[in-house]
Design a protein around this motif. Structure first.
Motif, PDB file in Angstrom:
ATOM      1  N   MET A   1       0.751  -1.152   0.015  1.00 27.64           N
ATOM      2  CA  MET A   1       0.025   0.036   0.069  1.00 27.64           C
ATOM      3  C   MET A   1       0.998   1.402   0.171  1.00 27.64           C
ATOM      4  N   THR A   2       0.370   2.188  -0.779  1.00 26.44           N
ATOM      5  CA  THR A   2       1.181   3.546  -0.721  1.00 26.44           C
ATOM      6  C   THR A   2       0.250   4.736   0.000  1.00 26.44           C
ATOM      7  N   PHE A   3       0.869   5.782   0.078  1.00 21.99           N
ATOM      8  CA  PHE A   3       0.147   6.933   0.627  1.00 21.99           C
ATOM      9  C   PHE A   3      -0.870   7.247  -0.433  1.00 21.99           C
ATOM     10  N   ALA A   4      -0.787   7.418  -1.817  1.00 22.95           N
ATOM     11  CA  ALA A   4      -1.573   7.697  -2.525  1.00 22.95           C
ATOM     12  C   ALA A   4      -2.703   6.587  -2.548  1.00 22.95           C
ATOM     13  N   ASP A   5      -2.429   5.504  -1.930  1.00 25.30           N
ATOM     14  CA  ASP A   5      -3.855   4.562  -1.817  1.00 25.30           C
ATOM     15  C   ASP A   5      -4.558   5.002  -0.788  1.00 25.30           C
ATOM     16  N   LEU A   6      -3.974   5.783   0.290  1.00 25.50           N
ATOM     17  CA  LEU A   6      -5.051   6.075   1.211  1.00 25.50           C
ATOM     18  C   LEU A   6      -5.873   7.213   1.107  1.00 25.50           C
ATOM     19  N   GLY A   7      -5.667   7.984  -0.140  1.00 21.45           N
ATOM     20  CA  GLY A   7      -6.383   8.958  -0.451  1.00 21.45           C
ATOM     21  C   GLY A   7      -5.789  10.450  -0.356  1.00 21.45           C
ATOM     22  N   LEU A   8      -4.418  10.525  -0.173  1.00 21.68           N
ATOM     23  CA  LEU A   8      -3.852  11.786   0.211  1.00 21.68           C
ATOM     24  C   LEU A   8      -3.758  12.446  -1.025  1.00 21.68           C
ATOM     25  N   PRO A   9      -3.521  13.705  -1.324  1.00 24.59           N
ATOM     26  CA  PRO A   9      -3.191  14.378  -2.437  1.00 24.59           C
ATOM     27  C   PRO A   9      -2.101  14.052  -3.006  1.00 24.59           C
ATOM     28  N   ALA A  10      -1.764  14.178  -4.510  1.00 23.42           N
ATOM     29  CA  ALA A  10      -0.503  13.820  -5.016  1.00 23.42           C
ATOM     30  C   ALA A  10       0.561  14.635  -4.675  1.00 23.42           C
ATOM     31  N   VAL A  11       0.224  16.070  -4.488  1.00 23.40           N
ATOM     32  CA  VAL A  11       1.183  16.828  -4.040  1.00 23.40           C
ATOM     33  C   VAL A  11       1.683  16.668  -2.712  1.00 23.40           C
ATOM     34  N   LEU A  12       0.779  16.047  -1.774  1.00 19.80           N
ATOM     35  CA  LEU A  12       1.312  15.800  -0.432  1.00 19.80           C
ATOM     36  C   LEU A  12       2.309  14.358  -0.501  1.00 19.80           C
ATOM     37  N   VAL A  13       1.783  13.652  -1.511  1.00 16.72           N
ATOM     38  CA  VAL A  13       2.442  12.267  -1.537  1.00 16.72           C
ATOM     39  C   VAL A  13       3.852  12.627  -2.139  1.00 16.72           C
ATOM     40  N   GLN A  14       3.918  13.446  -2.977  1.00 21.84           N
ATOM     41  CA  GLN A  14       5.397  13.780  -3.620  1.00 21.84           C
ATOM     42  C   GLN A  14       6.279  14.532  -2.566  1.00 21.84           C
ATOM     43  N   ALA A  15       5.578  15.215  -1.748  1.00 23.21           N
ATOM     44  CA  ALA A  15       6.416  15.832  -0.632  1.00 23.21           C
ATOM     45  C   ALA A  15       6.998  14.707   0.374  1.00 23.21           C
ATOM     46  N   LEU A  16       5.977  13.841   0.466  1.00 21.28           N
ATOM     47  CA  LEU A  16       6.522  12.716   1.565  1.00 21.28           C
ATOM     48  C   LEU A  16       7.862  11.903   0.795  1.00 21.28           C
ATOM     49  N   HIS A  17       7.633  11.712  -0.513  1.00 20.76           N
ATOM     50  CA  HIS A  17       8.703  10.910  -1.440  1.00 20.76           C
ATOM     51  C   HIS A  17      10.099  11.769  -1.237  1.00 20.76           C
ATOM     52  N   ARG A  18       9.925  13.122  -1.324  1.00 25.16           N
ATOM     53  CA  ARG A  18      11.349  13.897  -1.118  1.00 25.16           C
ATOM     54  C   ARG A  18      11.842  13.819   0.101  1.00 25.16           C
ATOM     55  N   SER A  19      11.055  13.520   0.902  1.00 30.71           N
ATOM     56  CA  SER A  19      11.479  13.406   2.329  1.00 30.71           C
ATOM     57  C   SER A  19      11.932  11.998   2.665  1.00 30.71           C
ATOM     58  N   GLY A  20      11.918  10.972   1.673  1.00 26.18           N
ATOM     59  CA  GLY A  20      12.176   9.720   2.006  1.00 26.18           C
ATOM     60  C   GLY A  20      11.426   8.785   2.435  1.00 26.18           C
ATOM     61  N   ILE A  21      10.059   9.198   2.498  1.00 27.30           N
ATOM     62  CA  ILE A  21       8.834   8.587   3.181  1.00 27.30           C
ATOM     63  C   ILE A  21       8.148   7.961   1.975  1.00 27.30           C
ATOM     64  N   GLU A  22       7.943   6.769   1.830  1.00 24.17           N
ATOM     65  CA  GLU A  22       7.705   5.870   0.640  1.00 24.17           C
ATOM     66  C   GLU A  22       6.235   5.035   0.974  1.00 24.17           C
ATOM     67  N   ALA A  23       6.314   4.292   2.071  1.00 25.66           N
ATOM     68  CA  ALA A  23       5.233   3.703   2.351  1.00 25.66           C
ATOM     69  C   ALA A  23       4.681   3.921   3.809  1.00 25.66           C
ATOM     70  N   PRO A  24       3.323   3.857   4.055  1.00 26.99           N
ATOM     71  CA  PRO A  24       2.743   3.992   5.417  1.00 26.99           C
ATOM     72  C   PRO A  24       2.753   3.026   6.281  1.00 26.99           C
TER      73      PRO A  24
END
Length: 562
Positions: free
Chosen positions: A1-24
């Motif tokens: 499961m990814t953060f996008a699968d949880l229903g979070l906005p794409a821009v927020l998922v990208q910000a988490l990715h830049r911080s090295g946070i990939e999976a919940p």
């Protein structure tokens, strides 16, 4: 499961990715969808399970697309400690920025005026300790009427610290139909009352039982013979490689142990509630970057503080209850890392500590240790310290007395008798809003009046109503001493500091201002005429005569006072 699968906005998922946070993490995967759906959520997970993002990401998503009025945040997070507030702000700052939201924290031990100014500029998500938020509301610098979503983090810890009366008052100030999220490592006792009163049909998620049974964490009881052996064992453990956090029972004990360890050559910091906030921040930063690899602390650091790479937790003083043991131990073996937890136990503590650890879900067979033991080194990595004493970290350098007035002006400190240190160490920052009395009964911060370009020029007393000059952060009016001796206050001149009414056996600066009741113009002339040099005198009277005899009503005032 990814953060996008949880229903979070794409821009927020990208910000988490830049911080090295990939999976919940599991607690995030379980709670985020329900929180995004607007439901009240009750979440329980062990320390280090990712609760901050579990409530923070849905809150930011809910607030996205709107804006907050000055002093009226739309989201609120209540936390028990300053360090936890700073950690949450840091974790949510990047995601908030991606959504165009503003995040800020308000905590005790920091200047309240700066926090009030920040709220006045508008904050979307406010992170606060209960006491400081109550102060800001009382001073009309914060209003919770617009709060749409509220989160309580470490609710059980707030209950243990006696914060629940403050928490309930704050929750009563938020809209009754607002969404509420409550997260904690344990949910019992007073927390259950809080849930029943403020959460509406909450969805409950629990990802793990409250125990210390983490596969990557090992636990050991080390039996020491006496206090002398214990001191030597602690020093050898502290001399190991890697980050080590040591828990003690009291603030005094933390300072004493840190001093002892520095005395044998181990770079050690002390952290507890008695430290000023700037000191606590520097100490924690030095520990996190490894420049001070040993941190001695009270239970102030047992909750919510996350520092990567802590490989050893030492209970120098065993905790009093199993809950405290769990939270202390949770500083290591986070997010799959390996960690070791050791508890030093004296002979009289054995039975009580063994009972406590069993209640915490840890079944340990203790071992006897002595300084220099091979098994001590095997368990903890202990080694002999260098024995070369280290100097304690120096406090921030304060401005020198000579020319300090200029430094205070340049730093923007205009409070009466203020200094740079007051901005750092005073929990209230020495400030109260305009028209609100401060602790002395005076009004709030006021702009300075009648500054002289020469900085030494005097002016009439403010009490006389003639626009008293404020020089070097001090009023240049007359000062009424407890002995009944009234004298014109001396002003700074060429770096020489006036000390109010001059003592009879000391110097009286020649820059003394005109006396009580003199006009601003005459005070300026009298001060400027003698601003160039200080004058020695044997008595206060001679100093005043050389500074220029007061005129009119001021002369009468001086005669009456003398």
């Amino acid at each position: 499961m990814t953060f996008a699968d949880l229903g979070l906005p794409a821009v927020l998922v990208q910000a988490l990715h830049r911080s090295g946070i990939e999976a919940p993490f599991p607690i995030q995967a379980a709670t985020v969808p329900d929180a995004l759906a607007g439901k009240d959520v009750l979440g329980r997970g062990p320390t280090g399970s990712g609760k901050t993002l579990a409530f923070g990401l849905p809150m930011l998503t809910t607030l996205a697309g709107g804006s907050s009025a000055p002093r009226r945040p739309r989201g609120l997070v209540l936390v028990p400690t300053r360090e936890l507030a700073a950690q949450i702000e840091k974790a949510l700052d990047e995601p908030a920025l991606a959504l165009g939201l503003r995040v800020a924290s308000v905590v005790g031990g920091a200047p309240i005026k700066r926090q009030a100014d920040r709220l006045a500029r508008g904050v979307d998500l406010l992170i606060a300790t209960p006491g400081r938020l109550e102060d800001l509301i009382a001073q009309r610098c914060a209003d919770l009427s617009d709060v749409r979503i509220t989160a309580l983090d470490e609710a059980d810890h707030m209950a243990d610290m006696g914060f629940l009366p403050q928490v309930t008052k704050l929750l009563d100030r938020t809209p009754k139909d607002g969404q509420r999220l409550l997260f904690s490592a344990t949910l019992d006792g007073e927390v259950d009352k809080l849930v029943k009163r403020y959460l509406r049909s909450p969805v409950t998620h629990s990802t793990a039982p409250p125990s210390a049974s983490v596969s990557t964490m090992s636990h050991h009881l080390l039996y020491v013979r006496d206090k002398f052996d214990k001191r030597a064992v602690v020093a050898e453990i502290a001399a190991r490689e890697g980050l080590t956090i040591m828990f003690v029972r009291t603030k005094h004990g933390a300072d004493r142990l840190a001093k002892q360890l520095r005395g044998v050559g181990i770079a050690t910091g002390a952290l507890h509630g008695g430290k000023a906030q700037n000191n606590r921040t520097r100490t924690l930063a030095a520990f996190a970057d490894g420049s001070t690899p040993v941190l001695v602390t009270t239970d102030v650091a047992a909750r919510g503080i996350h520092v990567d790479g802590i490989s050893l937790v030492v209970h120098v003083d065993p905790p009093a209850e199993s809950k405290a043991y769990l939270h202390r131990a949770g500083r290591t073996a986070r997010a799959g890392e390996d960690g070791v937890v050791v508890t030093l136990v004296s002979a009289e503590e054995r039975a009580e500590v063994e009972k406590m650890t069993r209640k915490a879900g840890v079944d340990i067979v203790g071992v006897d240790v002595r300084p220099g033991d091979r098994k001590l080194a095997q368990i903890t990595g202990a080694r002999t310290p260098s024995g070369i004493a280290l100097v304690a970290p120096a406090p921030p350098q304060q401005p020198a007395r000579q020319g300090a007035a200029t430094k205070r002006r340049s730093s923007g400190s205009g409070r009466r008798g203020g200094s740079a240190a007051a901005d750092i160490d005073d929990p209230s920052g020495g400030w109260s809003p305009e028209g609100t009395p401060d602790a002395s009964g005076r009004g709030g911060r006021r702009p300075s009046q009648g500054r002289s370009g020469a900085r030494g020029a005097g002016a009439g007393s403010r009490r006389g109503g003639d626009g008293g000059a404020r020089t070097g952060g001090r009023d240049s009016g007359s000062a009424q001493r407890s002995t009944g001796h009234a004298d014109a206050r001396a002003t700074r001149s060429n770096g020489v500091r006036g000390e109010g009414s001059a003592p009879s056996s000391s110097r009286a600066p020649a820059t003394a201002t005109a006396g009580r009741g003199s006009g601003a113009a005459s005070g300026h002339t009298a001060g400027a005429a003698h601003a160039a040099r200080p004058t020695r005198s044997d008595t206060p009277g001679q100093g005043r005569r050389r500074a220029g005899r007061p005129q009119g009503s001021a002369a009468q005032g001086n005669r009456r006072a003398n």
